[in-house]
Design a protein around this motif. Sequence first.
Motif, mmCIF file in Angstrom:
data_model
loop_
_atom_site.group_PDB
_atom_site.id
_atom_site.type_symbol
_atom_site.label_atom_id
_atom_site.label_comp_id
_atom_site.label_asym_id
_atom_site.label_seq_id
_atom_site.Cartn_x
_atom_site.Cartn_y
_atom_site.Cartn_z
ATOM 1 N N ASP A 169 0.973 -1.295 -0.098
ATOM 2 C CA ASP A 169 -0.042 -0.060 -0.012
ATOM 3 C C ASP A 169 0.788 1.298 -0.084
ATOM 4 O OD1 ASP A 169 0.873 -0.047 2.552
ATOM 5 O OD2 ASP A 169 -0.974 -0.359 3.422
ATOM 6 N N SER A 170 2.075 1.138 -0.491
ATOM 7 C CA SER A 170 2.777 2.493 -0.952
ATOM 8 C C SER A 170 2.294 2.844 -2.190
ATOM 9 C CB SER A 170 4.297 2.213 -0.708
ATOM 10 O OG SER A 170 4.664 1.908 0.699
ATOM 11 N N ARG A 171 2.524 4.227 -2.184
ATOM 12 C CA ARG A 171 1.533 4.762 -3.568
ATOM 13 C C ARG A 171 2.509 5.451 -4.311
ATOM 14 N NH1 ARG A 171 -4.275 6.968 -1.127
ATOM 15 N NH2 ARG A 171 -4.861 4.977 -0.425
ATOM 16 N N ALA A 172 2.114 5.480 -5.642
ATOM 17 C CA ALA A 172 2.912 6.562 -6.456
ATOM 18 C C ALA A 172 2.071 7.454 -7.232
ATOM 19 C CB ALA A 172 3.777 5.725 -7.654
ATOM 20 N N THR A 184 -0.812 3.712 -8.876
ATOM 21 C CA THR A 184 -0.725 2.395 -7.978
ATOM 22 C C THR A 184 -2.026 2.258 -7.314
ATOM 23 O OG1 THR A 184 0.256 3.550 -6.217
ATOM 24 C CG2 THR A 184 1.761 2.210 -7.412
ATOM 25 N N THR A 185 -2.561 1.142 -7.082
ATOM 26 C CA THR A 185 -3.860 0.771 -6.289
ATOM 27 C C THR A 185 -3.381 -0.260 -5.249
ATOM 28 O OG1 THR A 185 -4.869 0.683 -8.672
ATOM 29 C CG2 THR A 185 -6.221 -0.079 -6.740
ATOM 30 N N PRO A 239 4.148 -7.852 -8.707
ATOM 31 C CA PRO A 239 3.637 -6.628 -8.646
ATOM 32 C C PRO A 239 2.559 -6.039 -9.695
ATOM 33 C CG PRO A 239 5.688 -6.486 -9.701
ATOM 34 C CD PRO A 239 5.256 -7.906 -9.451
ATOM 35 N N GLU A 240 1.700 -5.355 -9.298
ATOM 36 C CA GLU A 240 0.924 -4.677 -10.566
ATOM 37 C C GLU A 240 1.492 -3.451 -11.164
ATOM 38 O OE1 GLU A 240 -3.756 -5.069 -10.110
ATOM 39 O OE2 GLU A 240 -2.957 -4.028 -8.320
ATOM 40 N N THR A 241 1.689 -3.449 -12.711
ATOM 41 C CA THR A 241 2.551 -2.400 -13.187
ATOM 42 C C THR A 241 1.686 -1.448 -13.988
ATOM 43 O OG1 THR A 241 3.053 -3.886 -15.048
ATOM 44 C CG2 THR A 241 4.601 -3.923 -13.313
ATOM 45 N N THR A 242 2.301 -0.219 -14.093
ATOM 46 C CA THR A 242 1.941 0.690 -14.920
ATOM 47 C C THR A 242 2.875 1.513 -15.650
ATOM 48 O OG1 THR A 242 0.313 1.399 -13.197
ATOM 49 C CG2 THR A 242 0.482 2.933 -14.879
ATOM 50 N N ARG A 243 2.578 1.829 -17.049
ATOM 51 C CA ARG A 243 3.586 2.396 -18.024
ATOM 52 C C ARG A 243 2.748 3.801 -18.489
ATOM 53 N NH1 ARG A 243 7.090 0.419 -21.747
ATOM 54 N NH2 ARG A 243 6.276 -1.746 -21.192
#
Length: 288
Positions: A169-172, A184-185, A239-243
């Motif tokens: 639960d650390s966010r970006a 992030t979720t 992890p869940e990833t985002t680009r």
Amino acid sequence: NKVMKARCSRFDPDGSGQPATWDNFGIWDNRIDEPILLPPSIKYGKPIPKISLENVGCASLIGKRKENEDRFGFAQLTEEVLYFAVYDGHGGPAAADFCHTHMEKCVMDLLPREKDLETVLTLAFLEIDKAFASYAHLSADASLLTSGTTATVALLRDGVELVVASVGDSRALLCRKGKPMKLTTDHTPERKDEKERIKKFGGFVAWNSLGQPHVNGRLAMTRSIGDLDLKASGVIAEPETTRIKLYHADDSFLVLTTDGINFMVNSQEICDFVNQCHDPKEAAHSVT
């Protein structure tokens, strides 16, 4: 003494009578202090400012805990790639320390072999989790089996391509045109998809006295690095990833925060705090 006054015009900027070239035709004010990265600018077809590690500020506060289990790091991994990370440990700092010590090198080793940064980060998270498991099983310290950490890692390639991977639960968040854009979720048992995986593995979710759901009554998150005693109950390190592609005219800054911050202030407040600061160091202290 006779003074020659050359007649300057837009087409003869230095009054030399020579035709103007592209070099002396005019000055381009791009309003960005950093130098422009030439090869990426050519590659992406637009000017890209060089983001250096001087543009990074960090702060960490212990709060009411006995010891600070948060770790953060940032580094220039290659000419093209910058690394930023926060790790929020629980059950002692062992897992957060392990990530802090080894993640950077793990990512660096994967970069030459794998072009896709989302794949790089996914492989790195899984590899670090496996390495921590070996380390914990070889250690005489049994408390390592219940030590874990969130991990939120961002890679910036060519100053344009931003990829974020996260467990826990650390966010970006990215501030775009003054508004927060969540990258992030949180992985909590409140998420239906996460809760279903825990149940499928035979784990259970129990609420604590504050009404917060915990995996097996112990862990507030459904993904983490470490927490080896809960791996069999569906807590995973994938992890869940985002680009995302950055637009330097619109995108002001990236912020990585642990839940101690997010529990107190929302994403828009973080954006507002940072926007009022003069530099990244002041901004990090202002947020904490």
